[in-house]
Every structure is written in C-alpha cells, then in structure tokens.
Design a protein around this motif. Structure first.
Motif, PDB file in Angstrom:
ATOM      1  N   SER A  29     -24.055 -45.125 -22.541  1.00 34.55           N
ATOM      2  CA  SER A  29     -24.266 -44.039 -21.587  1.00 34.55           C
ATOM      3  C   SER A  29     -24.589 -44.623 -20.222  1.00 34.55           C
ATOM      4  N   VAL A  30     -24.228 -43.850 -19.207  1.00 30.63           N
ATOM      5  CA  VAL A  30     -24.574 -44.200 -17.826  1.00 30.63           C
ATOM      6  C   VAL A  30     -25.523 -43.125 -17.313  1.00 30.63           C
ATOM      7  N   ASN A 103     -29.289 -48.239 -29.218  1.00 26.98           N
ATOM      8  CA  ASN A 103     -30.637 -48.748 -29.488  1.00 26.98           C
ATOM      9  C   ASN A 103     -31.065 -49.829 -28.500  1.00 26.98           C
ATOM     10  N   ARG A 104     -30.393 -49.872 -27.345  1.00 24.82           N
ATOM     11  CA  ARG A 104     -30.715 -50.857 -26.338  1.00 24.82           C
ATOM     12  C   ARG A 104     -31.242 -50.184 -25.092  1.00 24.82           C
TER      13      ARG A 104
END
Length: 120
Positions: A29-30, A103-104
């Motif tokens: 995602s951005v 998860n980052r």
C-alpha cells in the motif's frame, strides 16, 4: 520501490504545469504521497501532501494555485500547478510512504526530482 517523477519544464509566469509521480515495485500500500521542492541555496520544503483517504495539506505559498490529486489504483500522484511564478522555480521531488508488505512497516521513498523553471 521506485518513484518516477515527470512533467517539469520551462514555463512563463502565469503558466501551468502538471507533475506526475508513479510508484512501482514491491508495494502493498501507498499511504501519504506528496511533493517537496528545493530552490538553489534553500532548504527542501513541503509543497503538498495527500493521504490515502484524500486529506490534503498545502504550503501557504501555493494554496489556491496548486492542486494535488492521487490515483490510488495506479499508485500515482499528480500536482497541477497553475499561475506559476518565478519563486516557484525549484527542483520538485516526489515522496511517498510505502508499505512493502502487509506485515512490514511503511518507509519514506523519494523520486529523482523534476525541474520546474518559471521565467519570461
């Protein structure tokens, strides 16, 4: 992640330009995308930001003249610049907070800069 900025150029005072910034690579995602600029001898400054829910923030000097927009499907941000003035001359940098995996944590990525010169 790579941010590819384009759309800069030479324009007369009162003219318009539209900058584009496309994010590509490992992207989950951005979040926030935005534009900063740096004129010779000056510090880099915020021009405009837009979050992924559409909230915006503009520098006082560009309010009413510049409009930021974002295509979330394309991970692309745009900066429509109208009524450009010589003091808008700078190297414009695209910035994005990118989450590479679910998860980052997100991190800040920068484009290479595109030159905007306003001169008669």
């Amino acid at each position: 992640v790579q941010l590819q900025a384009s759309g800069g150029g030479l324009v007369q005072p009162g003219g318009s330009l539209r900058l584009s910034c496309a994010a590509s690579g490992s992207i989950f995602s951005v979040n926030v995308m935005g534009w900063y600029r740096q004129a010779p001898g000056k510090q880099r400054e915020l021009v405009a930001l837009m979050s992924n829910i559409g909230s915006t923030n503009y520098a006082d000097s560009v309010k009413g003249r510049f409009t930021i927009s974002k295509d979330n499907d394309k991970n692309t941000a745009y900066l429509q610049m109208n009524n450009l003035q010589p003091e808008d001359t700078a190297l414009y940098y695209c910035n994005a907070w990118v989450q590479p995996r679910a998860n980052r944590a997100s991190y800040s990525a920068w484009g290479q800069g595109t030159q905007v010169t306003v001169s008669s």
